[in-house]
Design a protein around this motif. Structure first.
Motif, PDB file in Angstrom:
ATOM      1  N   VAL A   1       0.863  -1.186   0.000  1.00 43.66           N
ATOM      2  CA  VAL A   1       0.000   0.000   0.000  1.00 43.66           C
ATOM      3  C   VAL A   1       0.896   1.231   0.000  1.00 43.66           C
ATOM      4  CG1 VAL A   1      -1.791   1.307   1.200  1.00 43.66           C
ATOM      5  CG2 VAL A   1      -1.827  -1.209   1.255  1.00 43.66           C
ATOM      6  N   GLU A   2       0.598   2.143  -0.922  1.00 43.18           N
ATOM      7  CA  GLU A   2       1.378   3.361  -1.098  1.00 43.18           C
ATOM      8  C   GLU A   2       0.566   4.575  -0.657  1.00 43.18           C
ATOM      9  OE1 GLU A   2       3.566   3.714  -4.630  1.00 43.18           O
ATOM     10  OE2 GLU A   2       4.231   5.713  -4.071  1.00 43.18           O
ATOM     11  N   PRO A   3       0.835   5.132   0.531  1.00 42.37           N
ATOM     12  CA  PRO A   3       0.133   6.359   0.916  1.00 42.37           C
ATOM     13  C   PRO A   3       0.694   7.559   0.155  1.00 42.37           C
ATOM     14  CG  PRO A   3       1.069   5.213   2.840  1.00 42.37           C
ATOM     15  CD  PRO A   3       1.684   4.630   1.609  1.00 42.37           C
ATOM     16  N   SER A   4      -0.138   8.572  -0.033  1.00 44.12           N
ATOM     17  CA  SER A   4       0.301   9.821  -0.664  1.00 44.12           C
ATOM     18  C   SER A   4       1.290  10.522   0.257  1.00 44.12           C
ATOM     19  CB  SER A   4      -0.889  10.753  -0.856  1.00 44.12           C
ATOM     20  OG  SER A   4      -1.884  10.132  -1.604  1.00 44.12           O
ATOM     21  N   PHE A   5       2.336  11.090  -0.317  1.00 47.02           N
ATOM     22  CA  PHE A   5       3.310  11.791   0.538  1.00 47.02           C
ATOM     23  C   PHE A   5       3.918  12.985  -0.176  1.00 47.02           C
ATOM     24  CE2 PHE A   5       7.908  10.190  -0.141  1.00 47.02           C
ATOM     25  CZ  PHE A   5       7.706   9.920  -1.468  1.00 47.02           C
ATOM     26  N   TRP A   6       4.900  13.530   0.467  1.00 45.07           N
ATOM     27  CA  TRP A   6       5.645  14.696   0.020  1.00 45.07           C
ATOM     28  C   TRP A   6       6.641  14.245  -1.039  1.00 45.07           C
ATOM     29  CZ3 TRP A   6      10.900  16.135   1.726  1.00 45.07           C
ATOM     30  CH2 TRP A   6      11.187  17.499   1.605  1.00 45.07           C
ATOM     31  N   LEU A   7       6.886  15.081  -2.058  1.00 44.86           N
ATOM     32  CA  LEU A   7       7.750  14.632  -3.151  1.00 44.86           C
ATOM     33  C   LEU A   7       9.138  15.264  -3.117  1.00 44.86           C
ATOM     34  CD1 LEU A   7       5.231  14.427  -6.121  1.00 44.86           C
ATOM     35  CD2 LEU A   7       5.980  12.646  -4.554  1.00 44.86           C
ATOM     36  N   GLY A   8       9.547  15.767  -1.979  1.00 38.91           N
ATOM     37  CA  GLY A   8      10.889  16.330  -1.875  1.00 38.91           C
ATOM     38  C   GLY A   8      10.880  17.845  -1.942  1.00 38.91           C
ATOM     39  N   GLY A   9       9.785  18.421  -2.415  1.00 38.84           N
ATOM     40  CA  GLY A   9       9.615  19.878  -2.439  1.00 38.84           C
ATOM     41  C   GLY A   9       8.136  20.161  -2.290  1.00 38.84           C
ATOM     42  N   ASP A  10       7.785  21.287  -1.699  1.00 32.12           N
ATOM     43  CA  ASP A  10       6.362  21.592  -1.519  1.00 32.12           C
ATOM     44  C   ASP A  10       5.722  21.915  -2.867  1.00 32.12           C
ATOM     45  OD1 ASP A  10       6.832  21.230   1.118  1.00 32.12           O
ATOM     46  OD2 ASP A  10       6.634  23.347   1.690  1.00 32.12           O
ATOM     47  N   ARG A  11       4.580  21.294  -3.140  1.00 37.83           N
ATOM     48  CA  ARG A  11       3.875  21.574  -4.389  1.00 37.83           C
ATOM     49  C   ARG A  11       3.193  22.939  -4.317  1.00 37.83           C
ATOM     50  NH1 ARG A  11       2.051  15.359  -4.621  1.00 37.83           N
ATOM     51  NH2 ARG A  11       2.639  15.649  -2.451  1.00 37.83           N
ATOM     52  N   ARG A  12       3.098  23.593  -5.463  1.00 35.78           N
ATOM     53  CA  ARG A  12       2.509  24.933  -5.495  1.00 35.78           C
ATOM     54  C   ARG A  12       1.107  24.937  -6.068  1.00 35.78           C
ATOM     55  NH1 ARG A  12       7.038  27.760  -8.862  1.00 35.78           N
ATOM     56  NH2 ARG A  12       7.061  25.677  -9.757  1.00 35.78           N
ATOM     57  N   TYR A  13       0.681  23.817  -6.654  1.00 31.72           N
ATOM     58  CA  TYR A  13      -0.608  23.795  -7.345  1.00 31.72           C
ATOM     59  C   TYR A  13      -1.402  22.550  -6.936  1.00 31.72           C
ATOM     60  CZ  TYR A  13       2.669  26.435 -10.192  1.00 31.72           C
ATOM     61  OH  TYR A  13       3.648  27.288 -10.600  1.00 31.72           O
ATOM     62  N   ALA A  14      -2.698  22.719  -6.792  1.00 35.75           N
ATOM     63  CA  ALA A  14      -3.542  21.557  -6.492  1.00 35.75           C
ATOM     64  C   ALA A  14      -3.431  20.526  -7.623  1.00 35.75           C
ATOM     65  CB  ALA A  14      -4.991  21.996  -6.304  1.00 35.75           C
ATOM     66  N   GLY A  15      -3.300  21.012  -8.853  1.00 39.28           N
ATOM     67  CA  GLY A  15      -3.228  20.097  -9.995  1.00 39.28           C
ATOM     68  C   GLY A  15      -2.053  19.142  -9.919  1.00 39.28           C
ATOM     69  N   THR A  16      -0.975  19.583  -9.295  1.00 32.89           N
ATOM     70  CA  THR A  16       0.196  18.697  -9.167  1.00 32.89           C
ATOM     71  C   THR A  16      -0.132  17.529  -8.231  1.00 32.89           C
ATOM     72  OG1 THR A  16       1.306  20.836  -8.997  1.00 32.89           O
ATOM     73  CG2 THR A  16       2.701  18.893  -9.107  1.00 32.89           C
ATOM     74  N   PHE A  17      -0.940  17.814  -7.209  1.00 34.21           N
ATOM     75  CA  PHE A  17      -1.387  16.725  -6.332  1.00 34.21           C
ATOM     76  C   PHE A  17      -2.251  15.739  -7.130  1.00 34.21           C
ATOM     77  CE2 PHE A  17      -0.359  19.761  -3.026  1.00 34.21           C
ATOM     78  CZ  PHE A  17      -0.065  19.001  -1.904  1.00 34.21           C
ATOM     79  N   PHE A  18      -3.165  16.284  -7.937  1.00 32.11           N
ATOM     80  CA  PHE A  18      -4.111  15.404  -8.624  1.00 32.11           C
ATOM     81  C   PHE A  18      -3.390  14.485  -9.627  1.00 32.11           C
ATOM     82  CE2 PHE A  18      -7.159  19.160  -7.863  1.00 32.11           C
ATOM     83  CZ  PHE A  18      -7.420  18.713  -6.574  1.00 32.11           C
ATOM     84  N   ASP A  19      -2.420  15.035 -10.349  1.00 35.69           N
ATOM     85  CA  ASP A  19      -1.661  14.188 -11.277  1.00 35.69           C
ATOM     86  C   ASP A  19      -0.893  13.097 -10.517  1.00 35.69           C
ATOM     87  OD1 ASP A  19      -2.518  15.491 -13.534  1.00 35.69           O
ATOM     88  OD2 ASP A  19      -0.760  16.787 -13.701  1.00 35.69           O
ATOM     89  N   TYR A  20      -0.341  13.471  -9.369  1.00 32.19           N
ATOM     90  CA  TYR A  20       0.375  12.489  -8.539  1.00 32.19           C
ATOM     91  C   TYR A  20      -0.591  11.406  -8.023  1.00 32.19           C
ATOM     92  CZ  TYR A  20       2.319  10.764  -4.085  1.00 32.19           C
ATOM     93  OH  TYR A  20       2.704   9.981  -3.029  1.00 32.19           O
ATOM     94  N   PHE A  21      -1.783  11.821  -7.573  1.00 35.29           N
ATOM     95  CA  PHE A  21      -2.760  10.829  -7.086  1.00 35.29           C
ATOM     96  C   PHE A  21      -3.067   9.822  -8.199  1.00 35.29           C
ATOM     97  CE2 PHE A  21      -4.838  14.238  -4.128  1.00 35.29           C
ATOM     98  CZ  PHE A  21      -3.831  14.061  -3.195  1.00 35.29           C
TER      99      PHE A  21
END
Ligand SMILES: [Zn+2]
Length: 278
Positions: free
Chosen positions: A29-49
């Motif tokens: 199971v892979e929980p959502s996490f931080w990618l090494g730098g803070d994201r600036r856009y909600a869209g970046t979260f959605f693409d990662y999800f």
């Protein structure tokens, strides 16, 4: 047979998948996490999800591993409340995805009010959807972190059996077991976090009824085979087979079975690399 209940395969290589399969890890199971730098856009979260729900699942399957994901705005990026609101507003379709088995990871990092806001909102979302939740305990100020986490669970009236409270240590495990009904995680890392020796001592003292062990590997110095090393150490240290099975398989199986999407397959076979499509 091993279930890895918390690992960030997004940051790992194909060699890791191959060695996990060889060592008997069949589901993760892979929980959502931080990618090494803070994201600036909600869209970046959605693409990662979408990436961890879809492509990572396909990638894992090629190596014989059934991969599920958990979706959340993680604690390290929870201090930007405006962004948290945007992410949570668009998170529903990812929580509805057939490969999503929990909301997570959420919880405290710096232990501040903005993180509490994000945690409380996400606990309520999980409650409304009757989804299990993965909660990350902070790595500094562990005692303050668990106290405030438990207060948040009480504030929303959370069904604590739906909560996997991860990254416990000797400092938090008694409170986690005695004062909550959460499933309690112990995380094993090569340098920071726990070692197999410390897991063995904790389990000898508190038992294995509600304990899950994870490797939680990510970009840092971590080990996707942590659980294999825990199994070897615990066996040599005289723990019963049934105890070890609860820690690395049965308790994770029971916890994630609270999600309707949890239908793990243990019979996947690695595909010959020459047959990979992309
Ligand atoms: Zn994590």
């Amino acid at each position: 047979m091993i279930i890895e209940p918390h690992i960030h395969m997004f940051s790992r290589t194909t060699d890791d998948y191959q060695s996990m399969y060889r060592a008997g890890i069949r589901v993760c199971v892979e929980p959502s996490f931080w990618l090494g730098g803070d994201r600036r856009y909600a869209g970046t979260f959605f693409d990662y999800f979408r990436l961890i729900l879809e492509f990572e699942t396909v990638r894992a399957r090629r190596f014989g591993i059934d991969h599920f994901a958990a979706i959340a705005c993680n604690p390290k990026e929870a201090s930007n409340t405006r962004l948290v609101d945007e992410v949570l507003a668009g998170m529903g379709e990812y929580l509805d995805h057939e490969r999503c088995v929990a909301l997570g990871e959420t919880g405290f990092d710096q232990i501040n009010d903005a993180e509490e806001y994000a945690l409380l909102r996400q606990l309520k979302i999980a409650q409304e959807r009757a989804l299990p939740v993965i909660i990350h305990l902070p790595h500094v100020n562990k005692s303050a972190g668990i106290e405030r986490t438990v207060q948040c669970l009480r504030k929303v009236g959370m069904d604590e059996r739906n909560v996997y409270l991860d990254h416990n240590t000797e400092d938090t495990i008694d409170m986690a077991l005695d004062e909550t009904r959460c499933v309690c995680g112990l995380t094993v890392y090569p340098y920071s976090k726990l070692t197999p020796q410390r897991v063995s001592a904790i389990v000898r003292r508190v038992g294995s009824e509600r304990i899950i062990v994870s490797g939680s590997a990510d970009w840092g110095v971590s080990d996707p085979l942590s659980l294999v090393k825990v199994v070897e150490y615990l066996k040599a240290d005289g723990h019963a087979e049934a105890t070890i099975d609860r820690l690395v398989f049965a308790n994770a199986m029971a916890f994630y079975s609270r999600s309707p999407n949890w239908r793990p397959r243990f019979d996947l076979k690695p595909v010959d690399p020459s047959e990979f499509q992309r």
